[in-house]
Design a protein around this motif. Structure first.
Motif, PDB file in Angstrom:
ATOM      1  N   ASP A  39      -9.702 -29.847 -30.245  1.00 24.89           N
ATOM      2  CA  ASP A  39     -10.254 -31.077 -30.818  1.00 24.89           C
ATOM      3  C   ASP A  39      -9.214 -32.183 -30.993  1.00 24.89           C
ATOM      4  O   ASP A  39      -9.569 -33.340 -31.194  1.00 24.89           O
ATOM      5  CB  ASP A  39     -10.912 -30.796 -32.172  1.00 24.89           C
ATOM      6  CG  ASP A  39     -12.298 -30.187 -32.020  1.00 24.89           C
ATOM      7  OD1 ASP A  39     -12.884 -30.280 -30.917  1.00 24.89           O
ATOM      8  OD2 ASP A  39     -12.794 -29.617 -33.006  1.00 24.89           O
ATOM      9  N   ARG A  62     -10.297 -24.527 -18.023  1.00 31.70           N
ATOM     10  CA  ARG A  62     -11.635 -24.021 -18.353  1.00 31.70           C
ATOM     11  C   ARG A  62     -11.596 -22.541 -18.730  1.00 31.70           C
ATOM     12  O   ARG A  62     -12.557 -22.013 -19.255  1.00 31.70           O
ATOM     13  CB  ARG A  62     -12.597 -24.244 -17.188  1.00 31.70           C
ATOM     14  CG  ARG A  62     -12.766 -25.702 -16.823  1.00 31.70           C
ATOM     15  CD  ARG A  62     -13.457 -26.479 -17.930  1.00 31.70           C
ATOM     16  NE  ARG A  62     -13.341 -27.916 -17.707  1.00 31.70           N
ATOM     17  CZ  ARG A  62     -12.818 -28.748 -18.585  1.00 31.70           C
ATOM     18  NH1 ARG A  62     -12.361 -28.325 -19.737  1.00 31.70           N
ATOM     19  NH2 ARG A  62     -12.758 -30.038 -18.328  1.00 31.70           N
ATOM     20  N   LYS A  68     -13.983 -26.344 -23.393  1.00 38.55           N
ATOM     21  CA  LYS A  68     -15.144 -26.767 -22.614  1.00 38.55           C
ATOM     22  C   LYS A  68     -15.301 -28.289 -22.566  1.00 38.55           C
ATOM     23  O   LYS A  68     -15.673 -28.852 -21.536  1.00 38.55           O
ATOM     24  CB  LYS A  68     -16.411 -26.124 -23.185  1.00 38.55           C
ATOM     25  CG  LYS A  68     -17.665 -26.505 -22.442  1.00 38.55           C
ATOM     26  CD  LYS A  68     -18.881 -25.799 -22.999  1.00 38.55           C
ATOM     27  CE  LYS A  68     -20.126 -26.181 -22.214  1.00 38.55           C
ATOM     28  NZ  LYS A  68     -21.300 -25.459 -22.704  1.00 38.55           N
ATOM     29  N   PHE A  69     -15.035 -28.965 -23.675  1.00 39.11           N
ATOM     30  CA  PHE A  69     -15.293 -30.403 -23.745  1.00 39.11           C
ATOM     31  C   PHE A  69     -14.039 -31.269 -23.619  1.00 39.11           C
ATOM     32  O   PHE A  69     -14.115 -32.486 -23.777  1.00 39.11           O
ATOM     33  CB  PHE A  69     -16.034 -30.728 -25.046  1.00 39.11           C
ATOM     34  CG  PHE A  69     -17.362 -30.033 -25.138  1.00 39.11           C
ATOM     35  CD1 PHE A  69     -18.410 -30.400 -24.309  1.00 39.11           C
ATOM     36  CD2 PHE A  69     -17.551 -28.986 -26.023  1.00 39.11           C
ATOM     37  CE1 PHE A  69     -19.633 -29.749 -24.371  1.00 39.11           C
ATOM     38  CE2 PHE A  69     -18.777 -28.327 -26.098  1.00 39.11           C
ATOM     39  CZ  PHE A  69     -19.814 -28.712 -25.269  1.00 39.11           C
ATOM     40  N   PRO A  71     -11.598 -33.479 -21.788  1.00 37.28           N
ATOM     41  CA  PRO A  71     -11.612 -34.213 -20.516  1.00 37.28           C
ATOM     42  C   PRO A  71     -10.334 -33.959 -19.707  1.00 37.28           C
ATOM     43  O   PRO A  71      -9.228 -34.093 -20.234  1.00 37.28           O
ATOM     44  CB  PRO A  71     -11.676 -35.685 -20.931  1.00 37.28           C
ATOM     45  CG  PRO A  71     -12.027 -35.688 -22.378  1.00 37.28           C
ATOM     46  CD  PRO A  71     -11.557 -34.387 -22.932  1.00 37.28           C
TER      47      PRO A  71
END
Length: 122
Positions: A39, A62, A68-69, A71
Motif C-alpha cells: 500500500d 505478481r 495485485k494492485f 501499478p
C-alpha cells in the motif's frame, strides 16, 4: 514523503525463469530493507537492456503476496555502447518515513558495478 528506491540486477541468460527469479529477489530485498508495504507503493518502473526479451520482468511482482494492485510497467533501457548487459533496473516510487540518505538502494549480481558508491561493503 514520496521517495524513489533504485535497484538493479543482472541475469546470465535471456530466459523467462531466471529473469523472473532475479527480479523477484531484487524487489523483495528492496521492500524488506526499506520497510515498504504494497500500500506504500505508488508505482514500479522496470527497464531491461535490449538483450533481454524472454519475458516481462513485471510478472515477478505478481508472485508477491499483496501486490495485485501495485501499478507496474516495463520498458527498454536505452542502448548505450559499453553499458552493462543483461541488466534489469527497477525504480520504485513509495511513501516512506525514511530520509533521502537513509533509503537503501539495492544492486545485485553484476549490477553492483552501476553504483559502487551505494553498495554496502562486507
Amino acid at each position: 514523503m514520496i521517495r524513489g528506491i533504485r535497484g538493479a540486477t543482472t541475469v546470465n541468460n535471456n530466459e523467462e525463469k531466471e529473469m523472473i527469479q532475479e527480479t523477484k529477489k531484487l524487489v523483495e530485498k528492496m521492500v524488506e530493507l526499506n520497510d515498504v508495504a504494497p500500500d506504500d507503493i505508488a508505482s514500479v518502473l522496470i527497464s531491461v537492456t535490449p538483450d533481454l526479451n524472454a519475458t516481462f520482468p513485471a510478472k515477478a511482482l505478481r508472485l508477491i503476496d499483496g501486490w495485485k494492485f501495485v501499478p507496474v510497467m516495463c520498458m527498454p533501457e536505452i542502448s548505450v555502447p559499453g553499458s552493462l548487459p543483461q541488466c534489469i533496473r527497477v525504480m520504485m516510487t513509495v511513501n516512506t518515513h525514511l530520509k533521502q540518505d537513509k533509503v537503501e538502494h539495492i544492486y545485485l549480481n553484476e549490477a553492483v558495478k552501476l553504483r559502487p558508491d551505494l553498495v554496502e561493503k562486507d
